[in-house]
Design a protein around this motif. Sequence first.
Motif, mmCIF file in Angstrom:
data_model
loop_
_atom_site.group_PDB
_atom_site.id
_atom_site.type_symbol
_atom_site.label_atom_id
_atom_site.label_comp_id
_atom_site.label_asym_id
_atom_site.label_seq_id
_atom_site.Cartn_x
_atom_site.Cartn_y
_atom_site.Cartn_z
ATOM 1 N N LEU A 64 -11.628 33.512 39.856
ATOM 2 C CA LEU A 64 -12.465 32.438 39.357
ATOM 3 C C LEU A 64 -13.906 32.930 39.237
ATOM 4 O O LEU A 64 -14.386 33.656 40.111
ATOM 5 C CB LEU A 64 -12.414 31.262 40.343
ATOM 6 C CG LEU A 64 -13.433 30.155 40.193
ATOM 7 C CD1 LEU A 64 -13.054 29.263 39.013
ATOM 8 C CD2 LEU A 64 -13.502 29.339 41.472
ATOM 9 N N ILE A 65 -14.567 32.557 38.154
ATOM 10 C CA ILE A 65 -16.001 32.799 38.002
ATOM 11 C C ILE A 65 -16.689 31.460 38.137
ATOM 12 O O ILE A 65 -16.314 30.494 37.456
ATOM 13 C CB ILE A 65 -16.331 33.410 36.623
ATOM 14 C CG1 ILE A 65 -15.693 34.791 36.486
ATOM 15 C CG2 ILE A 65 -17.849 33.481 36.424
ATOM 16 C CD1 ILE A 65 -15.806 35.387 35.092
ATOM 17 N N ARG A 66 -17.679 31.381 39.017
ATOM 18 C CA ARG A 66 -18.421 30.140 39.161
ATOM 19 C C ARG A 66 -19.909 30.429 39.317
ATOM 20 O O ARG A 66 -20.307 31.463 39.844
ATOM 21 C CB ARG A 66 -17.903 29.310 40.322
ATOM 22 C CG ARG A 66 -18.211 29.868 41.697
ATOM 23 C CD ARG A 66 -17.833 28.867 42.788
ATOM 24 N NE ARG A 66 -18.085 29.409 44.100
ATOM 25 C CZ ARG A 66 -19.270 29.359 44.720
ATOM 26 N NH1 ARG A 66 -20.305 28.766 44.150
ATOM 27 N NH2 ARG A 66 -19.424 29.892 45.923
ATOM 28 N N ARG A 67 -20.710 29.503 38.852
ATOM 29 C CA ARG A 67 -22.164 29.605 38.978
ATOM 30 C C ARG A 67 -22.529 29.410 40.440
ATOM 31 O O ARG A 67 -22.081 28.462 41.085
ATOM 32 C CB ARG A 67 -22.818 28.542 38.090
ATOM 33 C CG ARG A 67 -24.316 28.477 38.166
ATOM 34 C CD ARG A 67 -24.973 29.393 37.133
ATOM 35 N NE ARG A 67 -26.413 29.302 37.240
ATOM 36 C CZ ARG A 67 -27.192 28.585 36.445
ATOM 37 N NH1 ARG A 67 -26.659 27.913 35.432
ATOM 38 N NH2 ARG A 67 -28.486 28.565 36.618
ATOM 39 N N ALA A 68 -23.319 30.312 40.974
ATOM 40 C CA ALA A 68 -23.758 30.227 42.363
ATOM 41 C C ALA A 68 -24.855 29.179 42.483
ATOM 42 O O ALA A 68 -25.654 28.989 41.561
ATOM 43 C CB ALA A 68 -24.265 31.587 42.834
ATOM 44 N N GLY A 69 -24.887 28.528 43.626
ATOM 45 C CA GLY A 69 -25.908 27.529 43.902
ATOM 46 C C GLY A 69 -26.708 27.887 45.136
ATOM 47 O O GLY A 69 -26.481 28.928 45.770
ATOM 48 N N SER A 70 -27.602 27.010 45.516
ATOM 49 C CA SER A 70 -28.512 27.288 46.629
ATOM 50 C C SER A 70 -27.779 27.544 47.943
ATOM 51 O O SER A 70 -28.282 28.269 48.794
ATOM 52 C CB SER A 70 -29.510 26.141 46.791
ATOM 53 O OG SER A 70 -28.818 24.932 47.039
ATOM 54 N N GLY A 71 -26.595 27.002 48.113
ATOM 55 C CA GLY A 71 -25.837 27.226 49.336
ATOM 56 C C GLY A 71 -25.088 28.543 49.378
ATOM 57 O O GLY A 71 -24.405 28.835 50.365
ATOM 58 N N ASP A 72 -25.217 29.354 48.337
ATOM 59 C CA ASP A 72 -24.473 30.620 48.246
ATOM 60 C C ASP A 72 -25.300 31.855 48.608
ATOM 61 O O ASP A 72 -24.859 32.983 48.382
ATOM 62 C CB ASP A 72 -23.931 30.802 46.821
ATOM 63 C CG ASP A 72 -22.813 29.832 46.504
ATOM 64 O OD1 ASP A 72 -21.871 29.718 47.324
ATOM 65 O OD2 ASP A 72 -22.886 29.188 45.439
ATOM 66 N N ALA A 73 -26.478 31.668 49.182
ATOM 67 C CA ALA A 73 -27.357 32.815 49.449
ATOM 68 C C ALA A 73 -26.707 33.839 50.376
ATOM 69 O O ALA A 73 -26.799 35.042 50.133
ATOM 70 C CB ALA A 73 -28.694 32.344 50.024
ATOM 71 N N GLN A 74 -26.049 33.377 51.421
ATOM 72 C CA GLN A 74 -25.426 34.322 52.351
ATOM 73 C C GLN A 74 -24.285 35.080 51.676
ATOM 74 O O GLN A 74 -24.147 36.297 51.833
ATOM 75 C CB GLN A 74 -24.929 33.587 53.593
ATOM 76 C CG GLN A 74 -24.514 34.538 54.692
ATOM 77 C CD GLN A 74 -24.331 33.830 56.016
ATOM 78 O OE1 GLN A 74 -23.948 32.665 56.050
ATOM 79 N NE2 GLN A 74 -24.613 34.529 57.095
ATOM 80 N N THR A 75 -23.488 34.375 50.891
ATOM 81 C CA THR A 75 -22.393 35.017 50.155
ATOM 82 C C THR A 75 -22.953 36.038 49.166
ATOM 83 O O THR A 75 -22.449 37.164 49.067
ATOM 84 C CB THR A 75 -21.551 33.958 49.413
ATOM 85 O OG1 THR A 75 -20.987 33.077 50.377
ATOM 86 C CG2 THR A 75 -20.458 34.600 48.585
ATOM 87 N N LEU A 76 -24.006 35.656 48.436
ATOM 88 C CA LEU A 76 -24.618 36.581 47.482
ATOM 89 C C LEU A 76 -25.176 37.799 48.191
ATOM 90 O O LEU A 76 -24.991 38.931 47.727
ATOM 91 C CB LEU A 76 -25.711 35.861 46.683
ATOM 92 C CG LEU A 76 -26.456 36.727 45.665
ATOM 93 C CD1 LEU A 76 -25.505 37.323 44.629
ATOM 94 C CD2 LEU A 76 -27.549 35.906 44.994
ATOM 95 N N SER A 77 -25.849 37.597 49.311
ATOM 96 C CA SER A 77 -26.403 38.722 50.071
ATOM 97 C C SER A 77 -25.295 39.699 50.464
ATOM 98 O O SER A 77 -25.441 40.920 50.314
ATOM 99 C CB SER A 77 -27.127 38.198 51.313
ATOM 100 O OG SER A 77 -27.602 39.258 52.100
ATOM 101 N N ARG A 78 -24.184 39.169 50.949
ATOM 102 C CA ARG A 78 -23.070 40.028 51.381
ATOM 103 C C ARG A 78 -22.457 40.795 50.216
ATOM 104 O O ARG A 78 -22.273 42.007 50.295
ATOM 105 C CB ARG A 78 -21.979 39.184 52.055
ATOM 106 C CG ARG A 78 -22.134 39.047 53.544
ATOM 107 C CD ARG A 78 -20.849 38.565 54.213
ATOM 108 N NE ARG A 78 -20.300 37.359 53.611
ATOM 109 C CZ ARG A 78 -20.587 36.128 53.995
ATOM 110 N NH1 ARG A 78 -21.424 35.911 54.962
ATOM 111 N NH2 ARG A 78 -20.014 35.098 53.397
#
Length: 173
Positions: free
Chosen positions: A2-16
């Motif tokens: 799945l491709i989904r637009r990241a939101g403000s709650g995804d910072a930790q996931t994006l960092s990892r």
Amino acid sequence: MLIRRAGSGDAQTLSRIASRTFTDTFGHLYPPQDLQAFLSESYSLEACERVLADDACAVWLLEDGGVAVGHALAGPCTLPHAEVAPGDGELKRLYVLLDHQNGGWGGRLFRTALEWLERDGPRTLWIGVWSENHGAQRLYARHGFEHVGDYDFIVGDIRDHEFILRRRAQSPG
């Protein structure tokens, strides 16, 4: 997948995922202390929170069973090229974990970012890519991007030779 637009709650996931994909792809090029300093500056939780809060940028996560396995970042062009103009867009990052590559999902993630960059109509698009990343260069060339310049991407004391690619605004149809 799945491709989904990241939101403000995804910072930790994006960092990892950003730290892991950069390290898996390029970590061998840098001394450990330079790599760690770069990751801490560019992919820290705070850096990812800033990116996700920036309305001029967009991030997408590629997920497999709810676990991030890739990401893309797009926004205004900041590449060091004399012909970059206000309103030009840039694909800033496109990374997929090695064991999830070659299934077409990187291309889908790429097209998702391009569609967002051109959501208000055609505009000139830019990409910076490592000069030795031939697979990415082939992908970008298939989508009309041409090598128009070079610059140094600096990680600690290492200066990587990067290509600047451009695709001029394309007329619809």
